[in-house]
Scaffold this motif. Structure first.
Motif, PDB file in Angstrom:
ATOM      1  N   ASP A  66       0.846  -1.191   0.000  1.00  0.00           N
ATOM      2  CA  ASP A  66       0.000   0.000   0.000  1.00  0.00           C
ATOM      3  C   ASP A  66       0.882   1.241   0.000  1.00  0.00           C
ATOM      4  N   LEU A  67       0.925   1.945  -1.154  1.00  0.00           N
ATOM      5  CA  LEU A  67       1.693   3.188  -1.294  1.00  0.00           C
ATOM      6  C   LEU A  67       0.764   4.336  -1.686  1.00  0.00           C
ATOM      7  N   PHE A  68      -0.464   4.291  -1.256  1.00  0.00           N
ATOM      8  CA  PHE A  68      -1.464   5.294  -1.627  1.00  0.00           C
ATOM      9  C   PHE A  68      -1.015   6.705  -1.220  1.00  0.00           C
ATOM     10  N   GLY A  69      -1.261   7.681  -2.109  1.00  0.00           N
ATOM     11  CA  GLY A  69      -1.131   9.093  -1.763  1.00  0.00           C
ATOM     12  C   GLY A  69       0.278   9.574  -1.527  1.00  0.00           C
ATOM     13  N   ASN A  70       1.232   9.195  -2.403  1.00  0.00           N
ATOM     14  CA  ASN A  70       2.621   9.619  -2.208  1.00  0.00           C
ATOM     15  C   ASN A  70       3.212  10.391  -3.381  1.00  0.00           C
ATOM     16  N   ASP A  71       2.426  10.664  -4.414  1.00  0.00           N
ATOM     17  CA  ASP A  71       2.908  11.398  -5.595  1.00  0.00           C
ATOM     18  C   ASP A  71       4.099  10.721  -6.260  1.00  0.00           C
ATOM     19  N   LEU A  72       4.136   9.405  -6.222  1.00  0.00           N
ATOM     20  CA  LEU A  72       5.227   8.669  -6.843  1.00  0.00           C
ATOM     21  C   LEU A  72       5.002   8.571  -8.351  1.00  0.00           C
ATOM     22  N   SER A  73       6.095   8.521  -9.106  1.00  0.00           N
ATOM     23  CA  SER A  73       6.016   8.462 -10.562  1.00  0.00           C
ATOM     24  C   SER A  73       6.128   7.023 -11.047  1.00  0.00           C
ATOM     25  N   SER A  74       5.771   6.821 -12.307  1.00  0.00           N
ATOM     26  CA  SER A  74       5.852   5.483 -12.902  1.00  0.00           C
ATOM     27  C   SER A  74       7.282   4.976 -12.919  1.00  0.00           C
ATOM     28  N   SER A  75       8.230   5.860 -13.236  1.00  0.00           N
ATOM     29  CA  SER A  75       9.631   5.437 -13.334  1.00  0.00           C
ATOM     30  C   SER A  75      10.189   5.008 -11.991  1.00  0.00           C
ATOM     31  N   CYS A  76       9.596   5.505 -10.897  1.00  0.00           N
ATOM     32  CA  CYS A  76      10.054   5.125  -9.566  1.00  0.00           C
ATOM     33  C   CYS A  76       9.423   3.812  -9.115  1.00  0.00           C
ATOM     34  N   VAL A  77       8.144   3.616  -9.461  1.00  0.00           N
ATOM     35  CA  VAL A  77       7.391   2.504  -8.877  1.00  0.00           C
ATOM     36  C   VAL A  77       7.421   1.249  -9.733  1.00  0.00           C
ATOM     37  N   PHE A  78       7.099   1.386 -11.028  1.00  0.00           N
ATOM     38  CA  PHE A  78       6.869   0.194 -11.834  1.00  0.00           C
ATOM     39  C   PHE A  78       8.084  -0.733 -11.952  1.00  0.00           C
ATOM     40  N   PRO A  79       9.300  -0.221 -12.199  1.00  0.00           N
ATOM     41  CA  PRO A  79      10.438  -1.147 -12.288  1.00  0.00           C
ATOM     42  C   PRO A  79      10.665  -1.918 -10.993  1.00  0.00           C
ATOM     43  N   TRP A  80      10.412  -1.251  -9.866  1.00  0.00           N
ATOM     44  CA  TRP A  80      10.579  -1.899  -8.561  1.00  0.00           C
ATOM     45  C   TRP A  80       9.461  -2.902  -8.324  1.00  0.00           C
ATOM     46  N   LEU A  81       8.237  -2.497  -8.694  1.00  0.00           N
ATOM     47  CA  LEU A  81       7.063  -3.316  -8.411  1.00  0.00           C
ATOM     48  C   LEU A  81       7.138  -4.675  -9.094  1.00  0.00           C
ATOM     49  N   PHE A  82       7.541  -4.680 -10.353  1.00  0.00           N
ATOM     50  CA  PHE A  82       7.484  -5.922 -11.121  1.00  0.00           C
ATOM     51  C   PHE A  82       8.707  -6.804 -10.922  1.00  0.00           C
ATOM     52  N   ASN A  83       9.580  -6.452  -9.989  1.00  0.00           N
ATOM     53  CA  ASN A  83      10.665  -7.337  -9.600  1.00  0.00           C
ATOM     54  C   ASN A  83      10.276  -8.247  -8.444  1.00  0.00           C
ATOM     55  N   PHE A  84       9.086  -8.000  -7.864  1.00  0.00           N
ATOM     56  CA  PHE A  84       8.621  -8.893  -6.808  1.00  0.00           C
ATOM     57  C   PHE A  84       8.208 -10.236  -7.415  1.00  0.00           C
ATOM     58  N   SER A  85       8.106 -11.189  -6.573  1.00  0.00           N
ATOM     59  CA  SER A  85       7.660 -12.495  -7.043  1.00  0.00           C
ATOM     60  C   SER A  85       6.200 -12.413  -7.457  1.00  0.00           C
ATOM     61  N   SER A  86       5.745 -13.409  -8.166  1.00  0.00           N
ATOM     62  CA  SER A  86       4.366 -13.425  -8.623  1.00  0.00           C
ATOM     63  C   SER A  86       3.380 -13.601  -7.482  1.00  0.00           C
ATOM     64  N   GLY A  87       3.867 -13.718  -6.245  1.00  0.00           N
ATOM     65  CA  GLY A  87       2.987 -13.875  -5.091  1.00  0.00           C
ATOM     66  C   GLY A  87       2.323 -12.594  -4.652  1.00  0.00           C
ATOM     67  N   LEU A  88       2.733 -11.434  -5.186  1.00  0.00           N
ATOM     68  CA  LEU A  88       2.124 -10.164  -4.817  1.00  0.00           C
ATOM     69  C   LEU A  88       0.649 -10.181  -5.223  1.00  0.00           C
ATOM     70  N   SER A  89      -0.249 -10.012  -4.244  1.00  0.00           N
ATOM     71  CA  SER A  89      -1.682 -10.128  -4.528  1.00  0.00           C
ATOM     72  C   SER A  89      -2.463  -8.852  -4.261  1.00  0.00           C
ATOM     73  N   TYR A  90      -1.905  -7.929  -3.491  1.00  0.00           N
ATOM     74  CA  TYR A  90      -2.629  -6.708  -3.120  1.00  0.00           C
ATOM     75  C   TYR A  90      -1.738  -5.512  -3.461  1.00  0.00           C
ATOM     76  N   ILE A  91      -2.211  -4.638  -4.355  1.00  0.00           N
ATOM     77  CA  ILE A  91      -1.448  -3.451  -4.758  1.00  0.00           C
ATOM     78  C   ILE A  91      -2.358  -2.237  -4.673  1.00  0.00           C
ATOM     79  N   GLU A  92      -1.992  -1.275  -3.815  1.00  0.00           N
ATOM     80  CA  GLU A  92      -2.720  -0.009  -3.702  1.00  0.00           C
ATOM     81  C   GLU A  92      -1.759   1.121  -4.057  1.00  0.00           C
ATOM     82  N   LEU A  93      -1.957   1.719  -5.246  1.00  0.00           N
ATOM     83  CA  LEU A  93      -1.114   2.825  -5.714  1.00  0.00           C
ATOM     84  C   LEU A  93      -1.974   4.026  -6.107  1.00  0.00           C
ATOM     85  N   GLY A  94      -3.131   4.143  -5.493  1.00  0.00           N
ATOM     86  CA  GLY A  94      -3.998   5.269  -5.789  1.00  0.00           C
ATOM     87  C   GLY A  94      -3.411   6.589  -5.343  1.00  0.00           C
ATOM     88  N   SER A  95      -3.854   7.682  -5.992  1.00  0.00           N
ATOM     89  CA  SER A  95      -3.476   9.048  -5.633  1.00  0.00           C
ATOM     90  C   SER A  95      -1.965   9.248  -5.649  1.00  0.00           C
TER      91      SER A  95
END
Length: 899
Positions: free
Chosen positions: A224-253
């Motif tokens: 849950d990283l809701f409401g942090n003004d994070l950019s795609s270049s900061c989040v997406f490369p990191w996010l998709f390096n997790f294992s396929s077990g990641l089941s809950y993703i909150e990146l709103g706002s």
């Protein structure tokens, strides 16, 4: 042997509690404030000796040591201080002090010495300040909860977290991590982490680690990283390096941009995904619609386009939110196969489709249906259609539901909310709707063409009823008896007629907002308004009410404009001290403006008495209204002078004014609107009302000059003083009013020139200085010249553009002199070089310069002869050139005359 001894002592007479730990707990309790008796079982009494049975205490079955303290205060919060006596509970593994109130104290550092702790929850307990780095000593910790909705905790560096190698749960939501630039590197070191909450932490944007150094947890399943003004270049490369077990993703706002990566399809166990309130573009990846594990998908409030993909394989979906995007085309009928779907939100898009039964054929669990604000959507259901669902919310505003009232709604007996506003319905109101559901508490059928007469529906709604909006229809007859338990009632813009005495039947009502404006209502106001103690907004504008205004008990906003009220402003209005909005314009009120208004309405933002019969002077007490943004006394018989104290209206001075926000913090400010005379036209302001800052004193009998203090109102947007008997010269500093969009000083007796500073009013959309006694040259400013000659007509002694009258040399000289005088004092004040020292230095420089040249000519004979030869040659050449040009000009002049 020590532990065995303690165990032996503790178990005598069947009591397991260790005496040392019992005393420590009692001393710990002494420094707490137990507001609700949560610790009433703790004590020294004979029947309370067994501390292992105290509320919130758990002892180990073998050693009898206290290993758990669960003192969370969700229903009965504790206060006070966390005592150091807690250290005596040396075997403590579990400590929960969440949801208490420790009054912004610091988190005690000594908690970091409870070395056996595996579970620590201090979330939402009103702590403040820096999180102690000593918590990094809790090497066995698996659960750490420090989230805090008040946002008073801070951590400038998260290095201490990297020592918690066993951590599985980390909650830091709303902790200020602005300075924690190492947050991503630290999180990557927590290789056992399973759950991570970092919402609203003001996380700094950092570059993700390279894949070669990536060492993130393979166990993480909830992020849950809701409401942090994070950019795609900061989040997406990191996010998709997790294992396929990641089941809950909150990146709103956040500030995610670009398309949704196709890599999202690699998260095979994804069940919850929210990218709401970002800036994502493009289409939904097809792979995302094929996730059989997905139960919650929220892509609302983005800029996504295209069509919605086939969702037939996402049969686990319970919540689907795609609202506030730019989807177009038809709505995929695969939605009808989602038999677990409970909430469907597609509003505010560009769908163009005819909705039939096939869109809902298998939606037996559907509870919320929201297709609002898709003007291309229409409905085609058979008359006998029996939907498979029982909805609690039907939201179809702005769709083509009509022309008839949707008969299928008769089957929906669990409705809480029904919004079919602006739906093209031309029909009478069905009687069965009032019996539809005892739970209905929000009804909006506004902006349709309903007609007919409404009778008593005061007992047709639930006790929790909140709003009923019947506005902008054609309902007629007398006003129906209104439900007393409603909080918001809007029956405006209909054809209701007659008196409103029926309102007095419900003196114990919960009405907070009552709008009966724009009808045909008449008669006098009933006295019972004084008994409506909950009423905050009252709108009776644009009716035919008459007589005196009786006692009122309005807490916030009063709209009585455009009626036929007579008499004076009632003194009983002094009891409504929290009023922020008063509009009594366009009535037949008379008398003097009460002096007590300035002392009483300290929160007043809007005051309009326009178009009445008020007389006398403007009370200087009105200058106490520091929140005032609109002051309109136009079209009355007010005399006297303009108060010099207007510079105390600080809301018209402050650039970033928060007075409107604080004064309109009622929770119903979105319903506030006002009719304002702007540039000779009456305009209705609603969403932008807070931006209007206006003084209109036009069409009265005011005399005297414009006080210079008025130029302090630097955020004033409109100023109208026209059609009075004002005189004197215009304020020299009028150019300070740089925010003015509208300035009308016409039809007065102003004299003298237009101040040079007027050329600084570059935001003006309308200027009118006509029909005064102004003279001299109009300041040469491109913006002023574009406003047209009509802005300056009726001033016989004005000249210069945009008028067709040219200025004489005398007027130009006067204008230059005025410009010089205006700038002279400023130059003297600002140029600090013009001083005695300057003149002394200039004299010395002249002497040395003069003798440096002339002395050489005096004492050096050859240089002197050469200089004067050059001088004589230059003078001869200049004389000859002037003579030739003179002869040429004479010849040209004679030719022109003959022609």
């Amino acid at each position: 042997m020590r532990a065995t001894s303690e165990q032996f002592i503790g178990t005598k007479d069947g009591i397991r509690c260790l005496e040392k730990e019992r005393k420590a707990l009692l001393r710990f309790k002494d420094e707490l404030i137990d507001y609700y008796g949560q610790l009433s079982s703790w004590g020294n009494q004979k029947d309370k000796e067994e501390c292992c049975k105290w509320s919130g205490v758990l002892c180990d079955n073998l050693t009898n040591h206290i290993i758990q303290l669960d003192l969370h205060g969700a229903s009965a919060p504790l206060g006070g201080n966390i005592s150091v006596w807690l250290l005596e509970i040396q075997h403590l593994k579990y400590l929960d002090l969440s949801f208490n109130n420790f009054n912004y104290r610091r988190i005690p550092q000594f908690i970091g010495s409870l070395g056996k702790l595996q579970y620590l929850d201090l979330s939402d307990s009103w702590f403040s300040g820096e999180i102690p780095h000593h918590l990094g000593n809790l090497s066995k910790l698996q659960f750490l909860g420090l989230s805090t909705y008040d946002g008073m905790l801070i951590s400038t560096n998260l290095d201490w977290l990297s020592r918690l190698h066993s951590l599985r749960y980390l909650g830091l939501s709303y902790v200020n991590l602005t300075m924690a630039t190492n947050w991503l590197q630290t999180i990557n070191k927590l290789i056992q982490l399973e759950v991570l909450y970092l919402s609203d932490c003001h996380l700094p944007i950092v570059l993700p680690p390279s894949p070669s150094t990536f060492n993130a947890s393979n166990s993480l399943y909830k992020l849950d990283l809701f409401g942090n003004d994070l950019s795609s270049s900061c989040v997406f490369p990191w996010l998709f390096n997790f294992s396929s077990g990641l089941s809950y993703i909150e990146l709103g706002s956040n500030k995610l941009q670009g398309p949704i990566p196709d890599d999202i399809g690699n998260l095979l166990f994804l069940s919850y995904l929210s990218f709401s309130q970002n800036q994502l573009e493009g289409e939904i990846p097809i792979a995302l619609g094929n996730r059989s594990s997905l139960s919650h998908l929220d892509l609302s409030n983005n800029q996504l386009t295209g069509t919605v993909p086939n969702l037939a394989l996402s049969f686990s979906l319970t919540n689907l939110f795609l609202d506030h995007n730019m989807f177009n085309g038809t709505i995929t009928k695969s939605i009808g196969s989602l038999y677990k779907l409970e909430c469907l939100g597609l509003h505010s898009n560009h769908f163009d489709d005819i909705i039939t039964e096939s869109h809902f054929f298998n939606l037996s669990q559907l509870r919320i249906l929201d297709l609002s604000y898709n003007p291309g959507i229409s409905f085609n259901f058979s008359l006998g259609w029996n939907p498979p669902f029982q909805l609690t919310g039907v939201l179809l505003a702005g769709c083509k539901v009509g022309p008839h009232f949707p008969i299928w709604l008769r089957t929906q007996t669990r409705l809480y909310e029904l919004d079919i506003s602006n739906a093209g319905i031309l029909d009478t109101f069905p009687d069965w709707l009032w019996e539809l559901s005892s739970n209905l508490d929000d009804l909006n059928v506004s902006h349709n063409n309903f007609h007919g007469v409404l009778h008593d529906f005061s007992s047709k709604f639930s006790t929790n009823f909140r709003t009923i909006d019947l506005s902008f229809n054609h309902f007629g007859g007398s006003l129906p008896i209104l439900p007393p338990n409603a909080s918001l009632l809007d029956l405006s813009s209909n054809k209701f007629a007659g008196p409103i005495t029926s309102l007095c039947n419900e003196t114990n009502s919960n009405w907070s907002y009552l709008d009966l404006s724009n009808n045909l209502l008449s008669g006098q106001l009933p006295d019972c308004f004084a008994n409506l103690s909950n009423l905050r907004f009252l709108k009776l504008a644009h009716n035919n009410f008459s007589g005196n205004i009786h006692s009122l008990n309005i807490r916030f906003s009063l709209h009585l404009q455009n009626n036929s009220f007579t008499g004076e402003i009632p003194t009983t209005l002094r009891n409504c001290t929290s009023l922020a909005f008063i509009d009594l314009s366009r009535n037949k009120l008379t008398g003097k403006i009460p002096t007590w208004m300035g002392n009483t309405f300290t929160s007043l933002v809007f005051l309009s008495l326009r178009s009445n019969k008020f007389f006398g002077s403007i009370p200087s007490n009105l200058c106490y209204l520091s929140h005032l943004q609109v002051l309109d006394f136009s079209l009355n018989k007010i005399s006297g002078t303009i108060p010099k104290c207007l510079n105390n209206l600080t809301a018209m001075i402050e650039v970033d004014n928060e007075s409107y926000v604080s004064s309109f913090s009622s929770g119903l400010q979105s319903y506030e609107s006002a009719s304002v005379m702007w540039k000779s036209n009456e305009r209705e302001y609603m969403n932008t009302l807070r931006l209007v800052k206006l003084i209109d004193l036009s069409s009265n009998n005011l005399a005297g000059d414009i006080p210079a203090e008025i130029t302090s109102l630097v955020t004033l947007v409109g100023l109208n003083l026209s059609r009075n008997n004002l005189c004197g010269i215009l304020p020299e500093n009028i150019g300070r009013l740089r925010s003015l969009d509208f300035l009308d000083l016409s039809r007065n007796h102003f004299s003298g020139g237009i101040p040079v500073s007027a050329s600084q009013l570059d935001q003006l959309g309308v200027l009118d200085l006509s029909y005064n006694n102004l003279s001299g040259k109009i300041p040469q400013n491109i913006h002023l010249q574009t406003l047209g000659a009509s802005a300056f007509e009726g001033n016989p002694d004005l000249c210069g553009l945009p008028l067709n009258k040219a200025c004489s040399e005398h007027e130009i000289a006067q204008d230059s002199e005025r410009n010089g005088n205006a700038n002279g004092m400023k130059d003297l004040e600002e140029d600090k070089l013009i001083s005695d020292g300057f003149y002394i230095t200039m004299t010395i420089g002249f002497v040395f310069g003069f003798w440096g040249v002339c002395g050489t000519l005096v004492f050096n004979n050859s240089w002197r002869i050469a200089f004067f030869k050059l001088w004589n040659s230059s003078m001869d050449w200049l004389y000859l050139t002037m003579a030739i040009n003179k002869i040429r000009l004479k010849k040209a002049f004679h030719k022109f005359v003959k022609f």
